[in-house]
Design an enzyme around this catalytic site. Structure first.
Site, mmCIF file in Angstrom:
data_model
loop_
_atom_site.group_PDB
_atom_site.id
_atom_site.type_symbol
_atom_site.label_atom_id
_atom_site.label_comp_id
_atom_site.label_asym_id
_atom_site.label_seq_id
_atom_site.Cartn_x
_atom_site.Cartn_y
_atom_site.Cartn_z
ATOM 1 N N ARG A 165 -12.790 -14.240 -1.354
ATOM 2 C CA ARG A 165 -11.899 -14.945 -0.414
ATOM 3 C C ARG A 165 -12.647 -15.782 0.618
ATOM 4 N NH1 ARG A 165 -7.226 -10.245 0.068
ATOM 5 N NH2 ARG A 165 -6.130 -10.913 -1.806
ATOM 6 N N SER A 213 -13.292 1.353 3.286
ATOM 7 C CA SER A 213 -12.352 0.980 2.239
ATOM 8 C C SER A 213 -11.313 2.081 2.087
ATOM 9 C CB SER A 213 -13.083 0.789 0.900
ATOM 10 O OG SER A 213 -12.147 0.890 -0.166
ATOM 11 N N SER A 254 0.831 -1.214 0.000
ATOM 12 C CA SER A 254 0.000 0.000 0.000
ATOM 13 C C SER A 254 0.863 1.260 0.000
ATOM 14 C CB SER A 254 -0.881 0.027 1.251
ATOM 15 O OG SER A 254 -1.826 -0.997 1.191
ATOM 16 N N ASP A 257 -6.774 -8.017 4.776
ATOM 17 C CA ASP A 257 -6.057 -8.924 3.872
ATOM 18 C C ASP A 257 -5.535 -10.174 4.579
ATOM 19 O OD1 ASP A 257 -6.543 -7.237 1.736
ATOM 20 O OD2 ASP A 257 -4.701 -6.096 2.046
#
Ligand code: S3P
Length: 430
Positions: free
Chosen positions: A348, A168, A22, A317
């Site tokens: 996921r 987000s 990131s 994540d």
């Protein structure tokens, strides 16, 4: 070619954790908007960040690779981007496409974004909607819900107060970056705090940005005032695979060096410690405005836990590898409020349930999470990575700790951690 992972036995040794994905993206983007050269060290030279480098070059920014993990970026100032002569390809990278769409929303030129099969299936309305409210003109596939999409010069954009429907960092960042080019201040409010690397880096570049609880406010600057150098901390999301593997493989003790420990990212440490993990931070320091530490992790018995929506953005994540940890923990682990996982590089929640089940795991997939009763014993199987780097690495951790696994499509680890499989050998004693 498939990757065969053998059970490793105890893990021992020291790893330098590669640069944060990131922060690497953001460093090239902001340096590319500056008017003076910026050297970036410990940059992550993985496929996703290289997509950002490629796009910035297409926008007229000079990016020289001056070392294996070192870049020299020379931008042309905040208003110095150039119209790209071809379609911008973000590859597999959600961060590249969403953040740069924010940057491009207010530019006086035409640009078009696309990405790979996975990225073209991922939701883009979440950034196109607020940017359109700012006055941007963006038109894309299926009613502007998916890439490819075109960003058409709109004659300037205005600041807005945007309340995000989901937590987000990519959406928040897209709006804040667009706000740099708006005619007034922009605020963004999120339901839960997501990673704040954009905010920290904007402040490093001299932008007036402040936070009040879950609202961030940015004022458009005349120019950025760039640091001469940015040192990217190691990626806690990459470290997470070793945090879990070393915890669940008896006898392990591993030192992870130079790991970013920004509190908006350390959910994985907090949750593992609450499950009984033995994790110690030392040498805590700052790299620019980002906290960094060395981390020692030793094997420990885990117990199940409950995760609710509020913590999810802090470990968004890491949930696939946390599911692996839960299989080795005593008792039940319940993950709720994690529906965002369904729109990542793969779905996921579905992918991890499906693939670990091939190893004999019993996992209940719910609409917004997982329920896992541990401990469970796993058997060797052939499992698919679903073209998703974090799936491939999570399956590898399961195989290392259990009786091995064969992974189809393992090359996707290059998206965020190209040397991941070599590091298994480096830590493995057998
Ligand atoms: C990222 C934000 C998160 C995360 C992704 C990187 C970023 O995505 O999953 O890997 O760099 O801002 P969302 O913003 O979609 O949650």
């Amino acid at each position: 070619m498939n990757k065969v992972i053998k059970p490793t036995g105890k893990l021992k040794g020291t790893l330098n954790i590669p640069g944060d994905k990131s922060i690497s993206h953001r460093s090239v983007m902001l340096a590319g908007l500056a008017g003076s050269p910026v050297k970036i060290t410990n940059f992550l030279p993985a496929a996703d960040c290289l997509s950002t480098v490629c796009c910035m070059r297409s926008l007229g920014v000079s990016v020289q690779e001056t070392g294996e993990t070192e870049l020299l970026v020379k931008g042309n100032g905040l208003y110095g981007l150039k119209e790209p002569v071809d379609v911008l390809d973000a590859g597999n990278s959600g961060t590249t496409i969403r953040l740069l769409t924010g940057v491009l929303a207010g530019q006086p030129f035409f640009s078009v974004f696309t990405g790979d099969n996975s990225l073209r299936r991922r939701p883009m309305a979440r950034v196109i909607t607020p940017l359109t409210q700012m006055g941007a003109k963006i038109q894309g596939r299926e009613n502007s819900r998916y890439a490819p999409f075109a960003i058409i010069p709109a004659g300037g954009i205005k600041g807005i107060d945007y309340v995000m429907p989901m937590a987000s960092a990519q959406v928040k960042s897209a709006v804040l970056l667009a706000g740099l080019f708006a005619d007034g201040e922009t605020t963004v409010t999120e339901p839960y705090l997501s990673r704040d690397h954009t905010e920290r880096m904007l402040s490093t570049f001299g932008v007036v940005i402040n936070r009040e609880n879950l609202t961030v406010r940015v004022l458009p600057p005349k120019e950025l005032s760039a640091p001469t150098e940015i040192d990217v901390p190691g990626d806690i999301s990459s470290a997470a695979f070793w945090l879990v593997a070393s915890t669940i493989i008896p006898g392990s003790k591993v030192l992870l060096k130079n790991v970013g420990v920004n509190p908006t990212r350390t959910g994985i440490i907090d949750v593992l410690v609450s499950m009984g993990a033995n994790i110690t931070l030392s040498n805590q320091r700052l790299a620019g405005q980002e906290p960094v530490a060395d981390i020692v992790v030793e094997a420990a018995e885990l117990r199940g836990t409950i995760l609710e929506a509020e913590i999810i953005p802090r470990l968004i994540d890491e949930i696939p590898v946390l599911a692996v940890a839960a299989l080795f923990a005593n008792g039940q682990t319940v993950i709720r409020g994690a529906e965002e996982l369904r729109v990542k590089e793969s779905d996921r929640l579905k992918a991890i349930t499906q693939e670990l089940s091939k190893m004999g795991a019993k996992i209940i997939e719910t609409p917004d999470g997982l329920i896992i009763d541990g401990p469970q014993s796993l058997k060797p199987a052939t499992c698919d990575a679903h073209d998703d780097h974090r799936m491939a690495m999570s399956l590898a951790v399961a195989g290392m700790a259990a009786d091995g696994v064969e992974i189809t499509g393992p090359e996707c680890v290059a998206i965020s951690y190209p040397h991941f499989f070599n590091e298994i050998n480096a830590l493995s004693q057998e």
